[in-house]
Design a protein around this motif. Structure first.
Motif, mmCIF file in Angstrom:
data_model
loop_
_atom_site.group_PDB
_atom_site.id
_atom_site.type_symbol
_atom_site.label_atom_id
_atom_site.label_comp_id
_atom_site.label_asym_id
_atom_site.label_seq_id
_atom_site.Cartn_x
_atom_site.Cartn_y
_atom_site.Cartn_z
ATOM 1 N N SER A 274 33.744 45.598 44.367
ATOM 2 C CA SER A 274 34.080 44.883 44.219
ATOM 3 C C SER A 274 35.532 45.398 42.826
ATOM 4 C CB SER A 274 34.092 43.067 44.109
ATOM 5 O OG SER A 274 35.003 42.368 44.069
ATOM 6 N N ILE B 292 41.418 35.943 48.800
ATOM 7 C CA ILE B 292 40.090 37.058 50.250
ATOM 8 C C ILE B 292 39.350 35.823 49.331
ATOM 9 C CG2 ILE B 292 39.354 38.681 50.937
ATOM 10 C CD1 ILE B 292 42.360 39.586 50.388
ATOM 11 N N GLY B 293 38.941 36.519 47.704
ATOM 12 C CA GLY B 293 37.193 35.876 48.036
ATOM 13 C C GLY B 293 36.924 34.252 47.927
ATOM 14 N N LEU C 113 39.007 47.097 43.302
ATOM 15 C CA LEU C 113 40.285 45.987 42.344
ATOM 16 C C LEU C 113 40.895 47.257 41.288
ATOM 17 C CD1 LEU C 113 41.676 43.723 42.089
ATOM 18 C CD2 LEU C 113 40.232 43.231 40.284
ATOM 19 N N GLU D 138 34.001 40.213 46.733
ATOM 20 C CA GLU D 138 34.069 39.320 45.740
ATOM 21 C C GLU D 138 33.242 38.346 46.953
ATOM 22 O OE1 GLU D 138 36.239 36.638 43.114
ATOM 23 O OE2 GLU D 138 37.839 37.367 44.919
ATOM 24 N N TRP E 224 43.345 39.785 45.817
ATOM 25 C CA TRP E 224 41.811 39.732 45.420
ATOM 26 C C TRP E 224 41.344 38.368 45.541
ATOM 27 C CZ3 TRP E 224 39.020 39.240 41.694
ATOM 28 C CH2 TRP E 224 37.549 39.735 41.222
ATOM 29 N N VAL F 142 48.572 34.739 50.578
ATOM 30 C CA VAL F 142 47.939 35.500 50.471
ATOM 31 C C VAL F 142 48.929 36.703 51.345
ATOM 32 C CG1 VAL F 142 46.153 37.583 50.269
ATOM 33 C CG2 VAL F 142 45.584 35.438 49.719
ATOM 34 N N GLY G 154 38.339 41.876 48.094
ATOM 35 C CA GLY G 154 38.513 40.921 48.426
ATOM 36 C C GLY G 154 37.146 40.212 49.223
#
Length: 104
Positions: A42, A65-66, A46, A13, A62, A97, A10
């Motif tokens: 990334s 967070i990104g 993942l 990303e 993911w 999250v 993340g």
């Protein structure tokens, strides 16, 4: 271990989105290469994490967070607005999250 890799993915990303912006349409070599490397890291992370984490949970974490990382970078480094409503919305994403991890 999958959760650690997912969090790092993340963060990668966030890095590839920033590099993509800095690449100016892939006209600048260093940010363009940074984009490609961080994108591969990334996505690879993942893919690894999704071996054991359900796809819905893993992908949402993911992306969350990104998205939060990119928005915070924009506020801190690029002068984007950091209004209370915007910060509260980002806090809701973070809470989501964390909730996905807690209730996994």
């Amino acid at each position: 271990m999958a959760w650690v890799v997912l969090v790092l993915s993340g963060l990668m990303e966030t890095a590839w989105v920033i590099a993509l912006d800095r690449s100016a349409g892939f006209s600048r070599p260093v940010p363009s290469v940074t984009f490609l490397v961080t994108l591969a890291l990334s996505m690879g992370g993942l893919a690894y994490a999704l071996r054991t984490i359900p796809i819905g949970t893993g992908y949402a974490v993911w992306v969350g967070i990104g998205a939060v990382g990119t928005a915070v970078f924009g506020m801190l480094a690029l002068g984007e607005s950091a209004t209370l409503p915007r910060l509260l919305c980002l806090l809701l994403v973070v809470a989501g999250v964390v909730g996905l991890k807690v209730f996994h």
